[in-house]
Design a protein around this motif. Structure first.
Motif: not given
Length: 136
Positions: A25-32, A39-43
């Motif tokens: 999940x962290x990798x996905x949102x980091x890439x986004x 685009x990624x959810x920083x929260x």
């Protein structure tokens, strides 16, 4: 998945396969977030980093660092202390042994902050303060 759902599903101290899901999940949102700030959810990224901090696995240090470096918002959202789940000295030793440029950058930043007294009084046992932050 948002931060609230992640908290309900995994809690503050996930283990086993749950940690693998959090890393993904962290990798996905980091890439986004790297593609486009916002685009990624920083929260959610912050919560994932906190959960990985709680696991204390040194192999997560660069994953957390890379998330923190994804954007200006991510850098502001993700506490540098989340790199220190196994303690400052162990984290510095781990990063020193890694030749990757990101490890060097993370180590340099930790050393700068340490020299400035940023980690004075820090201990891994301070997790309770973060627990309260997310429990509220």
């Amino acid at each position: 998945m948002d931060a609230e759902e992640c908290w309900r599903r995994y809690g503050p101290r996930p283990v086993g396969e749950d940690l693998d899901e959090i890393r993904a999940l962290l990798r996905e949102h980091t890439a986004r977030e790297r593609r486009s700030q916002g685009e990624g959810d920083t929260e959610l990224m912050r919560l994932c980093c906190f959960q990985l901090f709680n696991s204390g696995d040194l192999d997560d240090v660069l994953l957390i660092w890379n998330a923190k470096q994804a954007s200006f918002d991510a850098a502001c959202s993700i506490d540098i202390e989340f790199l220190l789940g196994h303690g400052l000295d162990a984290t510095k030793a781990h990063l020193s042994a890694n030749p990757a440029p990101s490890a060097t950058a993370a180590l340099e930043r930790l050393r700068e902050l340490e020299a400035d007294g940023e980690f004075d009084g820090f201990s891994v046992e301070q997790r309770a303060a973060y627990d309260r932050y997310y429990a509220d």
